[in-house]
Every structure is written in C-alpha cells, then in structure tokens.
Design an enzyme around this catalytic site. Structure first.
Site, mmCIF file in Angstrom:
data_model
loop_
_atom_site.group_PDB
_atom_site.id
_atom_site.type_symbol
_atom_site.label_atom_id
_atom_site.label_comp_id
_atom_site.label_asym_id
_atom_site.label_seq_id
_atom_site.Cartn_x
_atom_site.Cartn_y
_atom_site.Cartn_z
ATOM 1 N N LYS A 1 0.845 -1.200 0.000
ATOM 2 C CA LYS A 1 0.000 0.000 0.000
ATOM 3 C C LYS A 1 0.881 1.250 0.000
ATOM 4 C CE LYS A 1 -3.329 2.505 2.776
ATOM 5 N NZ LYS A 1 -4.250 2.542 3.907
ATOM 6 N N GLU B 1 10.740 -4.629 4.560
ATOM 7 C CA GLU B 1 10.919 -6.041 4.186
ATOM 8 C C GLU B 1 10.516 -6.260 2.731
ATOM 9 O OE1 GLU B 1 9.316 -4.782 6.805
ATOM 10 O OE2 GLU B 1 9.000 -6.281 8.383
ATOM 11 N N GLY C 1 -4.841 -1.672 4.968
ATOM 12 C CA GLY C 1 -4.105 -2.833 4.468
ATOM 13 C C GLY C 1 -4.839 -4.143 4.699
ATOM 14 N N ARG C 2 -5.348 -4.343 5.919
ATOM 15 C CA ARG C 2 -5.995 -5.622 6.236
ATOM 16 C C ARG C 2 -7.410 -5.717 5.663
ATOM 17 N NH1 ARG C 2 -4.607 -2.530 10.373
ATOM 18 N NH2 ARG C 2 -6.183 -1.619 11.752
ATOM 19 N N GLU D 1 -4.719 -6.729 14.807
ATOM 20 C CA GLU D 1 -4.180 -5.424 14.432
ATOM 21 C C GLU D 1 -5.264 -4.349 14.566
ATOM 22 O OE1 GLU D 1 -0.618 -4.524 11.523
ATOM 23 O OE2 GLU D 1 -2.453 -4.593 10.359
ATOM 24 N N HIS E 1 -4.899 -32.945 16.839
ATOM 25 C CA HIS E 1 -3.715 -33.736 17.201
ATOM 26 C C HIS E 1 -2.565 -32.825 17.592
ATOM 27 C CE1 HIS E 1 -5.649 -37.421 15.721
ATOM 28 N NE2 HIS E 1 -6.233 -36.577 14.888
ATOM 29 N N LYS F 1 9.575 -1.110 14.115
ATOM 30 C CA LYS F 1 10.161 -0.762 12.806
ATOM 31 C C LYS F 1 11.293 0.245 13.006
ATOM 32 C CE LYS F 1 5.848 -1.075 10.138
ATOM 33 N NZ LYS F 1 4.886 -0.340 9.336
HETATM 34 O O1 F6P Z 1 3.193 -2.673 9.675
HETATM 35 C C1 F6P Z 1 1.864 -3.076 9.618
HETATM 36 C C2 F6P Z 1 1.324 -2.842 8.245
HETATM 37 O O2 F6P Z 1 1.222 -1.474 8.012
HETATM 38 C C3 F6P Z 1 -0.003 -3.530 8.032
HETATM 39 O O3 F6P Z 1 -1.069 -2.808 8.534
HETATM 40 C C4 F6P Z 1 0.007 -3.666 6.547
HETATM 41 O O4 F6P Z 1 -0.963 -4.563 6.103
HETATM 42 C C5 F6P Z 1 1.414 -4.118 6.318
HETATM 43 O O5 F6P Z 1 2.179 -3.396 7.259
HETATM 44 C C6 F6P Z 1 1.965 -3.922 4.947
HETATM 45 O O6 F6P Z 1 1.980 -2.577 4.572
HETATM 46 P P1 F6P Z 1 2.197 -2.166 3.060
HETATM 47 O O7 F6P Z 1 1.100 -2.765 2.262
HETATM 48 O O8 F6P Z 1 2.165 -0.673 3.042
HETATM 49 O O9 F6P Z 1 3.528 -2.702 2.613
#
Ligand code: F6P
Length: 522
Positions: free
Chosen positions: A206, A212, A266-267, A352, A383, A492
C-alpha cells in the site's frame, strides 16, 4: 458457570443495562451447557442465523438469547447505527489518520457509492490483466509467456491474497509463489526453481515503503535483471499500491501499476488491486462472485435487526466471552484444507484492528479488548493443541468452520471431516464425567459453528465481510479506532539502528548491545 466475570468493564457498568448483563451471567453460573440444551428445546432455532450461503450456530455459547438482547441494547447506546452509517458513507472514521475506511465501496454495485467510477475502472484493469495471465497471454521481455508470479508483500498485502488463492484458486492459475518474510530462504528457493524469463514480480505494498517488501523486491529484481538485463527486467515488474508515484519512481511502467487508495486499510484491501494474484488464481467470474458475497453481507449488516444480524451477534459473543466471562483467547478451526490460511488472515484482521488500549477520546481503556486469535485446520488441530481446549485450565472458546457440500468425490473423507468438527463442539459442550479424573471432561466450554453451503466465492466473500463487520462492531462497543495500527511503528524504528549495528562494528551501548555482539560474534 463458575467463572470470574466481575469488574471487567467498569465504564459500561455505569449504564443501566450493564448490571442486568452481570445478573444474566450470575443466573447462568450454576448451569451447565448440557442443562441449557435439555431445558431449552428451541435453543438451536433461537440461536442460529442464516445469511446467503453462511449459517451460524451459536447455541453452544454459554449464554441465553436474552443476553444478546441486553448486549445489543448496550451497543445501541454507543450510537452504533450512527457510526455504522458513517462507515458506509465514507466519513473519516479513522480519526487518528484522518481518513475514511471505505472497503465496503470496493464491493458495491451501487453507482451512488463514493468513488464508484475509479474503483470499477481499477478493478476492470486488474481483472483484465488477471485473465490474460490465466490465458498465458502476458508475454515476457524474451518473448516467452509468463507462467510464474512471485508475489511480494506482507501483512494485508500478503495474507488476503494468499488466503483467497488457497481457497479459490483453480487449474488455470499461474504458478504463484508468495514471499512475505524478509528471510532470504524462500526467495533463494524460488530463484532456484523458476525461470526468470517466464516469471513476473508483483510488488504489493500500500505504502510502497515497507522495508521487508522493498528489500525482497530488490533481491528478486536483481535476479530478473541478471537474466534479462535491467531494462527488460522492469517489464516483468507489476506494482499493487496506493502510492503510484513511488512505484513509478521505482521504475514500474504506468501500465503495470494497479492502484488502490489510502482510504483502504491494508488488512481490508484484498478486495482491491492487492487481490490481483487471487484474481489470477480464480479468474474474473469467481472474483466478481466474491465481491457479490461481500456486498450481500454489507447489506445484511446495514439492514438486519441487531438480534439477527450475524456480524453483530458474533461481536456480542466476543464481548460476552472476553469482558464478562474473562476468556482472553479464541481458537479458529476451519474443517477445510482450502481455508488453511484463514486463521492467519483473521489474526491480523482482529488483532491489528482491536489490539488497542486507548479509546477514541484518547483515554486509557480499563477493560480487555482483542483476544488472542489463533488456529489451524481441523483435524490436524485436534492432534496438536485441542487438548488444552478440552482439559486446560484456561477456557478458550472455539470457532469451527465447516463446508456442507463435498468438493471432492473421494469417498469417506468429507463425512469424517465434518463429523470431527461437530464432535469437537459436542465434546467441548457436553464433556464426560468419569471417576478417573485424568480422563474427565468438564465440558461447558463454548463454541460456535459456521457452515458454508459450498466452498463458493460468494460464501467466502460473505465470510470476509462478516468478520470485517464483527471487528467494526466490537470497536464501537469498546470505543476504539479499528483502522489504525500505531503499535507496529516502534519495532520498525528500532530495527534500523540494530541492523546498522549488526552490519557494521558500530555497536552502541544499550540494552541490546550484548546480544548484538553475540549475533556478530564479536
Ligand atoms: O506494519 C503493519 C502494516 O502497516 C499492516 O497494517 C500492513 O498490512 C502491512 O504493514 C503492509 O503494509 P504495506 O502494504 O504498506 O507494505
């Protein structure tokens, strides 16, 4: 029922209804779920709801239908109807970030919905591209059709697409490798197995800044460039983002930027272009049905009376279990391998969104909010950890999902799967008394069962929207903002200097210094 439930929601005890809720818990205290079933012949009818293709049976929860009524009255006092209307209207319900949360618009067929045109234009581009990928009609820079996708994203940019791909992907799907972790091992494996000339890189973010994701993208891009040359490699890069300018600056061609908007959390974003891999996995028709399922649940959530409103009832059960009975965890158990990613998806959605301790007015909350959500498919969960649900000292409500229709024809399997799902609910509810205490089951442990008519895109769409609205309803009850996630920021920020220390000799003094030295072998 022998639980300690007092004093968990001091603020709400001030309303006239809260003492009645506590009284309701008191009156249930001495009763076992077994007795409630014997006494109330119509318990199943009274405590089940059917919406579209999803059926909810909550008769095995430790409460009475009247309890839901009381909780719903509390919810009304929190101006629920007004807040729900504000959500759908596109008001800035995400106050701390100053924006709306308009995921419902992404699945609306109502042309009066905000942003209708741009949403549908973007959706159409994504669906068209997905269909081309399915038809092997997207041709790479070396003239070979694209047959592989490496999808890089994390959190909401990974869990939704991954869940839908597992649930609804079919034989026309390109080979999709999801990379969420910055651990290089899965990338190294993908690079060893895939042909770069036939592979497309999806960068799903987003913000287009997540550390990462950007490192993973750079690594895969370098691999593509090594095989194709830098310029041609960029022809294999697709961006799914609400920051198109950043994607452009990264070098992604405009035609391969599939955008969404900052008013989609995002979620909550799997309905947007973030869902592109899922669109490629299932195709236009199924993705459109998924949207219709989500829309049907939106309509139900908006219009149904509270007592038969499935998201509202699920939210009330959650409040009851957490705040009245004090149960701080919930196990999510899909009896369906295609729903294997559901527990992880739901974990982010709930934890979250609701893992907050400050309310909308900036005051510290004095009651519990998000439970720990965890899970695994049944029967494997039986199990692994179900022992604790049956005989452990903590009571952990279970949420069992089953699919009515058989989706394979191999004899025996489906019946055994669903028999086990139901047997878990029965065992939790009834228990079994024996003189040998090691083998004694107290029972009286709550569970809900959701039954999907079929594993259809429509039912899965309903399921996703059901939980989005459950979360929203809980947030209204608890007076917190479910659409921000400030709690992820500090980690972060701290990661950057620690990475610097791990990569150089610059190990500053501080709490982490000794371990950094150990990690660096200094
Ligand atoms: O760090 C949490 C978060 O912001 C989530 O809410 C989000 O889904 C995820 O990181 C990924 O963010 P992005 O889509 O901006 O890479």
């Amino acid at each position: 029922m022998g639980m300690d439930y007092k004093g968990r929601m001091p603020q709400l005890t001030q309303t006239a209804i809260w003492p009645e809720i506590i009284k309701s818990a008191e009156s249930l205290k001495a009763q076992h779920l077994r007795d409630l079933f014997t006494r109330e012949a119509r318990r199943f009818e009274q405590m089940s709801i059917y919406v579209g293709e999803v059926f909810l049976d909550y008769s095995r929860q430790c409460l009475m239908p009247q309890t839901i009524e009381l909780l719903a009255r509390c919810l009304e006092q929190q101006e629920f109807a007004k807040k729900r209307a504000a959500l759908f209207a596109g008001d800035k319900v995400n106050a701390s970030e100053g924006r709306p949360a308009l995921h419902t618009a992404l699945r609306s067929s109502d042309s009066k919905m905000p942003h209708y045109k741009e949403i549908n234009a973007s959706l159409e581009c994504a669906l068209e591209f997905a269909e081309k990928l399915r038809a092997k009609a997207v041709i790479g820079a070396s003239g070979k059709p694209i047959t592989n996708i490496i999808h890089i994203g994390i959190g909401g940019s990974d869990l939704g697409p991954q869940h839908l791909t597992a649930a609804l992907g079919d034989e026309w799907s390109p080979n999709i490798v999801f990379i969420r972790n910055v651990d290089a091992a899965p990338i190294a494996k993908a690079m060893a197995q895939l042909n770069p000339h036939e592979t497309m890189l999806f960068i799903a973010s987003k913000t287009f800044t997540t550390a990462e994701t950007m490192l993973n993208a750079n690594t895969v891009l370098a691999w593509l460039a090594n095989a194709l040359g830098k310029e041609k490699a960029m022809q294999h890069v697709v961006a799914l983002t609400a920051a198109p300018d950043k994607a452009k600056a990264y070098g992604v061609d405009d035609a391969r930027i599939f955008r969404f908007w900052d008013w989609v959390g995002g979620r909550f974003s799997v309905w947007s272009s973030i869902g592109l891999p899922a669109m490629a996995a299932m195709g236009r028709k199924k993705f459109t049905e998924l949207l219709r399922g989500g829309e049907a649940m939106d309509k139900h959530f908006y219009e149904a009376p509270l007592l038969v409103n499935m998201p509202v009832v699920l939210a009330m059960l959650s409040i009851w279990n957490i705040n009245v009975l004090g149960y701080q965890a919930r196990a999510v158990l899909p009896y369906c391998e295609a729903l294997r990613e559901w527990p992880s998806y739901l974990q982010q959605l709930e934890m979250e969104s609701l893992g907050k301790s400050i309310d909308c007015d900036g005051k510290a909350l004095s009651y519990s909010t998000a439970p720990v959500v965890f899970g695994m498919t049944g029967t494997p969960a039986q199990h692994a950890f179900m022992q604790a649900l049956h005989q452990g000292t903590q009571i952990i409500p279970a949420e069992i999902i089953m699919v009515k229709a058989e989706h394979t024809k191999l004899p025996g399997h489906h019946a055994m799967l669903n028999a086990n799902g139901l047997a878990q609910a029965e065992a939790l509810q009834q228990g079994r008394e024996t003189d040998d205490l090691q083998k004694n089951f107290s029972g009286n442990r709550p569970s809900s069962i959701l039954v999907l008519d079929t594993l259809s895109p429509f039912a899965i769409g309903e399921l996703l929207a059901l939980y989005e609205h459950k979360v929203f309803t809980e947030s209204v009850f608890w007076n917190l903002n479910p659409f921000d996630q400030w709690g992820v920021e500090l980690g972060k920020t701290l990661a950057t200097p620690i990475q610097n220390a791990l990569e150089t000799d610059d190990v500053a003094n501080g709490a982490a210094a000794s371990l950094i030295k150990r990690l660096r072998n200094l």
